[in-house]
Design a protein around this motif. Structure first.
Motif, PDB file in Angstrom:
ATOM      1  N   GLN A 172       0.737  -1.321   0.053  1.00 52.98           N
ATOM      2  CA  GLN A 172       0.135  -0.110   0.143  1.00 52.98           C
ATOM      3  C   GLN A 172       0.798   1.369  -0.082  1.00 52.98           C
ATOM      4  O   GLN A 172       0.617   2.215  -0.700  1.00 52.98           O
ATOM      5  CB  GLN A 172      -0.972  -0.195   1.026  1.00 52.98           C
ATOM      6  N   GLU A 173       1.994   1.290   0.803  1.00 54.65           N
ATOM      7  CA  GLU A 173       2.739   2.561   0.827  1.00 54.65           C
ATOM      8  C   GLU A 173       3.841   2.478  -0.094  1.00 54.65           C
ATOM      9  O   GLU A 173       4.494   3.673  -0.609  1.00 54.65           O
ATOM     10  CB  GLU A 173       3.183   2.717   2.154  1.00 54.65           C
ATOM     11  N   HIS A 174       4.506   1.306  -0.589  1.00 54.31           N
ATOM     12  CA  HIS A 174       5.559   1.534  -1.337  1.00 54.31           C
ATOM     13  C   HIS A 174       5.633   0.694  -2.624  1.00 54.31           C
ATOM     14  O   HIS A 174       6.511   0.462  -3.257  1.00 54.31           O
ATOM     15  CB  HIS A 174       6.780   1.032  -0.346  1.00 54.31           C
ATOM     16  N   GLU A 175       4.310   0.237  -3.152  1.00 57.53           N
ATOM     17  CA  GLU A 175       4.167  -0.169  -4.417  1.00 57.53           C
ATOM     18  C   GLU A 175       5.044  -1.709  -4.647  1.00 57.53           C
ATOM     19  O   GLU A 175       5.337  -1.871  -5.893  1.00 57.53           O
ATOM     20  CB  GLU A 175       4.672   0.775  -5.581  1.00 57.53           C
ATOM     21  N   SER A 176       5.217  -2.082  -3.430  1.00 59.58           N
ATOM     22  CA  SER A 176       6.085  -3.421  -3.456  1.00 59.58           C
ATOM     23  C   SER A 176       5.387  -4.643  -3.298  1.00 59.58           C
ATOM     24  O   SER A 176       4.264  -4.473  -2.848  1.00 59.58           O
ATOM     25  CB  SER A 176       6.900  -3.527  -2.262  1.00 59.58           C
ATOM     26  N   LEU A 177       5.984  -5.661  -3.846  1.00 60.81           N
ATOM     27  CA  LEU A 177       5.363  -7.137  -3.643  1.00 60.81           C
ATOM     28  C   LEU A 177       6.054  -8.178  -2.853  1.00 60.81           C
ATOM     29  O   LEU A 177       7.249  -8.339  -3.067  1.00 60.81           O
ATOM     30  CB  LEU A 177       5.085  -7.666  -4.972  1.00 60.81           C
ATOM     31  N   ALA A 178       5.624  -8.318  -1.794  1.00 59.14           N
ATOM     32  CA  ALA A 178       6.313  -9.042  -0.643  1.00 59.14           C
ATOM     33  C   ALA A 178       5.885 -10.561  -0.547  1.00 59.14           C
ATOM     34  O   ALA A 178       4.465 -10.779  -0.425  1.00 59.14           O
ATOM     35  CB  ALA A 178       6.324  -8.400   0.582  1.00 59.14           C
ATOM     36  N   PHE A 179       6.837 -11.532  -0.306  1.00 60.00           N
ATOM     37  CA  PHE A 179       6.180 -12.972  -0.399  1.00 60.00           C
ATOM     38  C   PHE A 179       6.983 -13.846   0.599  1.00 60.00           C
ATOM     39  O   PHE A 179       8.130 -13.531   0.979  1.00 60.00           O
ATOM     40  CB  PHE A 179       6.586 -13.629  -1.796  1.00 60.00           C
ATOM     41  N   PHE A 180       6.240 -14.694   1.180  1.00 60.21           N
ATOM     42  CA  PHE A 180       6.816 -15.584   2.377  1.00 60.21           C
ATOM     43  C   PHE A 180       7.379 -16.505   1.496  1.00 60.21           C
ATOM     44  O   PHE A 180       6.961 -17.327   0.716  1.00 60.21           O
ATOM     45  CB  PHE A 180       5.658 -15.897   3.327  1.00 60.21           C
ATOM     46  N   VAL A 181       8.754 -16.851   1.969  1.00 64.43           N
ATOM     47  CA  VAL A 181       9.624 -17.988   1.082  1.00 64.43           C
ATOM     48  C   VAL A 181      10.072 -18.953   2.124  1.00 64.43           C
ATOM     49  O   VAL A 181      10.807 -19.847   1.920  1.00 64.43           O
ATOM     50  CB  VAL A 181      10.546 -17.285   0.182  1.00 64.43           C
ATOM     51  N   GLY A 182       9.354 -19.061   3.157  1.00 63.47           N
ATOM     52  CA  GLY A 182       9.655 -20.112   3.995  1.00 63.47           C
ATOM     53  C   GLY A 182      10.701 -19.743   5.279  1.00 63.47           C
ATOM     54  O   GLY A 182      11.217 -18.745   5.325  1.00 63.47           O
ATOM     55  N   GLY A 183      10.677 -20.565   6.381  1.00 67.94           N
ATOM     56  CA  GLY A 183      11.321 -20.215   7.627  1.00 67.94           C
ATOM     57  C   GLY A 183      10.748 -18.764   8.149  1.00 67.94           C
ATOM     58  O   GLY A 183       9.620 -19.019   8.622  1.00 67.94           O
ATOM     59  N   ASP A 184      11.549 -17.977   8.259  1.00 67.63           N
ATOM     60  CA  ASP A 184      11.338 -16.465   8.598  1.00 67.63           C
ATOM     61  C   ASP A 184      11.484 -15.622   7.802  1.00 67.63           C
ATOM     62  O   ASP A 184      11.970 -14.545   8.004  1.00 67.63           O
ATOM     63  CB  ASP A 184      11.808 -16.213   9.990  1.00 67.63           C
ATOM     64  N   ASN A 185      11.558 -16.009   6.608  1.00 66.61           N
ATOM     65  CA  ASN A 185      12.226 -15.061   5.100  1.00 66.61           C
ATOM     66  C   ASN A 185      11.101 -14.702   4.492  1.00 66.61           C
ATOM     67  O   ASN A 185      10.089 -15.367   4.123  1.00 66.61           O
ATOM     68  CB  ASN A 185      13.122 -15.925   4.556  1.00 66.61           C
ATOM     69  N   VAL A 186      11.161 -13.493   3.933  1.00 68.35           N
ATOM     70  CA  VAL A 186      10.088 -12.683   3.222  1.00 68.35           C
ATOM     71  C   VAL A 186      11.279 -11.990   2.084  1.00 68.35           C
ATOM     72  O   VAL A 186      12.146 -11.361   2.193  1.00 68.35           O
ATOM     73  CB  VAL A 186       9.409 -11.356   3.976  1.00 68.35           C
ATOM     74  N   VAL A 187      10.850 -12.218   0.827  1.00 70.58           N
ATOM     75  CA  VAL A 187      11.365 -11.626  -0.387  1.00 70.58           C
ATOM     76  C   VAL A 187      10.432 -10.548  -0.892  1.00 70.58           C
ATOM     77  O   VAL A 187       9.303 -10.832  -1.118  1.00 70.58           O
ATOM     78  CB  VAL A 187      11.891 -12.729  -1.228  1.00 70.58           C
TER      79      VAL A 187
END
Lengths: 255, 255, 255, 255
Positions: A172-187
């Protein structure tokens, strides 16, 4: 410029219950392998693909032309009991690119239109068009703080809640797409953002979720190169106890 | 009685960055295939396994004894570059079983203990011990309402937010474990709950998320049989426009 | 010019029995998936890979540079419990190219040298260097003649004996590499040979094995294109009852 | 008593060229994965499956009832673009069992009958019916003698010629089914044969092929247990330089 692709399994919902419901573990292994297929193909061309909903897979596909997409579609059609349709688009931000790709797909027909089979629509960018920025986030001391302390489901829902808050804020604020990739990692695939902005993201999301976390940020000609730089940044952050480390992408494709 | 298992990749975090960070798409395809391996093995014995965090996989394993778990571990060790440790436990509710399984695993050592390799600890139940209940939830008209209308990321975060709210409610109020299984589908392992309780769950979660949804509830000697019954219930609910349909499990293993 | 690659699993024999023999079905699924991995990667770049001995995989790799080979090696190292070493070479004929690739590999160390790990040695050709010829052979009316009449093992050994005779003849007399690819199909990588030569090959091999068969021959810039042309040739041969049909490769990558 | 199964892909030949020929590497990865699927399922129940022709897979399935076969068929139907039909039979020797299984399959229809889809026919034995004998053969010093000395194709054809001679001899003279399983390894399912017979087999095949080799022979309640015993026998043969070592199967399922 970011190029995004949505892969959508054609008429998948009805297929899963025709002629009668199919066993859940068969569906789960089918979805996992289909995703692994797409991730392998896209990764091989230095892009990233994300599982998201399993029947809808989102990918960042800078440098993949329409031919490459169609080759992947044909190969899936030759090896899986389902087909996938594809929408592709280019945008100034990851959010804009994905919105365009989604619109292309919808214009080709409904997800449950049984006459839409393996269509491929959309615009692709020149191979040299611009750079990609990746932010790789993980939770500070997640193993001590969570995995070794709470039960597996509590850890999972804590991580999901943190991820959800982070993803919605970045979108919403930064036009970015974030995805959970396992463990405690987000890309996250981001437009160019400065260091202060990343600190601000961390502050806001930590204050809402009570989860402290870091980010390595990388930039490169491809998602893979940007992502590798981001991973190196995250490592540096761990070693030097910094919450945000920004790194330039590797000039050569470091595999 | 519910039997739950946690599979945890041994010392995975350090492995992913040793000697230097490994490409994300290699990690994603590794995780997907490892999950497919576990889901295939467990599913083959009429249990269910869920991806959760990828490096921590939760399974409902009624009827799998310790031998079966160790055979799966050995087979993974023969075919993957990583090993998995296993915690198993039995409980009166899904939540209690998983808490026990998690405790068993933690007692074997930290997730990042590099001396813990392919351990297997815990208690398993008699093959005949009790029944499993599965609730299979999905969103009303998700294709029209979401997939064909919003962009792929908005749909994804909407579904994730709905799932998160539902999962936390079921966990905290009803000792249940709910997992997102793709599309707009959530599978929950529940203790015996009456029909009114399911209506109440739907009302509370819909009021918080503005997402209307249904559930089919099945009971059976194994998770697979309960899950198949639940799927049939969900189909009946769609056809007859009922929000909750409860079905007894199939007496024979309907594959 | 033909470019050939040998992939050899490092120190595989000892690994299969350390610390004690590993279950055969684990080894078989490992080998099958490793092959599928390599075949997918090479096929994606319009080359062909053949299972051969499973721990030694032969590929025709025109257009794959050393970087691509190393990327595949790294990706295997990230996802399998074994590593592979690679020898590559270029030759005027398929036989010469493979001899060179094998020599490169041997120069890097023995197949059971436990210090040789994921080495990559050899010469690669320019992407534009010449054309590939593929001969696609199958048995006339194999279903009627064999599959529907004999038991599965008799069919298998009949096909293997035919294949063996054909492969040795093509190797010794025509510098070609022929591989069994399932069913009653053999794919051969050949230097340029005229139509009469193919008729002669069929006559000689049929007279020794009593198995009548056909061939479609295709030529193209890549193995994939030559192979697709060969398949079309074989189809035409079936329809028009000709034993040898030669076709030029498709100008564009027909997937 | 031996129980054998033939898995045959339904109407596969026509599928591979409809609507036009499919790329060879897509077919190869499809076949490899389908085999891995079947080998995993059968292996998991302590049987063995062999790739043979890829579209016809032979398995030794003692202890698998018809339900298990149908479950595997259903699972393949849910995850692959093709279906498989199944013939099962029981016999006094491996050859007789496979002949029966092949006859069952043929009775269900031709391999290219487009109306035969996922049929399953045949007789299965009681779970406790008798023992299985496995002979595991390999070439003496194959690495020094072949792999490190000849080019990859010469090694391959040498091994194939040795295997072919061995397999036909075992089939015709001793009612056994022998399969190449990679490297320089051959696994044979045999009726009870004495030590002298194995020495005689080695002498005759070596005299015709000039390839010296060994065998470990194991017996057990399941193919897996017999096969593990055979592998231990082969190891003992290597260490003590004996050509034939016979071992009783492990009493418990050693994974």
């Amino acid at each position: 410029m970011i190029q995004a692709t949505v892969f959508q399994v054609d008429d998948y919902g009805p297929w899963t219950v025709t002629p009668s419901p199919r066993p859940e573990m068969d569906l789960q292994t089918l979805q996992s392998r289909l995703y692994a297929e797409i991730a392998g193909f896209i990764g091989d061309r230095e892009g990233y693909a994300f599982y998201t909903r399993g029947d809808n897979i989102v990918a960042i596909t800078n440098r993949l032309d329409q031919d490459a997409h169609e080759r992947l579609q044909a190969s899936i059609g030759n090896r899986y009991p389902v087909t996938v349709s594809v929408g592709i688009d280019v945008g100034d931000t990851p959010r804009a690119a994905l919105a365009g790709a989604s619109a292309q797909l919808r214009a080709a027909g409904s997800a449950q239109d049984d006459t839409r089979t393996a269509t491929c629509r959309g615009e692709t960018a020149d191979a040299d068009a611009g750079e990609v920025t990746v932010g790789h986030f993980d939770i500070e001391n997640a193993t001590d703080r969570l995995t070794d302390r709470l039960d597996a489901f509590e850890v999972y829902t804590t991580v999901q809640q943190w991820y959800g808050t982070l993803a919605r804020h970045l979108y919403q604020e930064h036009e970015s797409l974030a995805f959970f990739v396992g463990g405690d990692n987000v890309v996250a695939i981001c437009p160019p953002l400065d260091q202060e902005t990343y600190h601000d993201v961390i502050d806001r999301v930590t204050s809402r979720t009570d989860v402290p976390f870091r980010v390595g940020v990388g930039t490169g000609k491809t998602t893979h190169r940007a992502g590798m730089a981001a991973k190196h940044g995250l490592e540096q952050g761990r070693e030097t106890d910094r919450a945000v480390v920004m790194v330039d992408g590797c000039p050569t494709p470091s595999v």
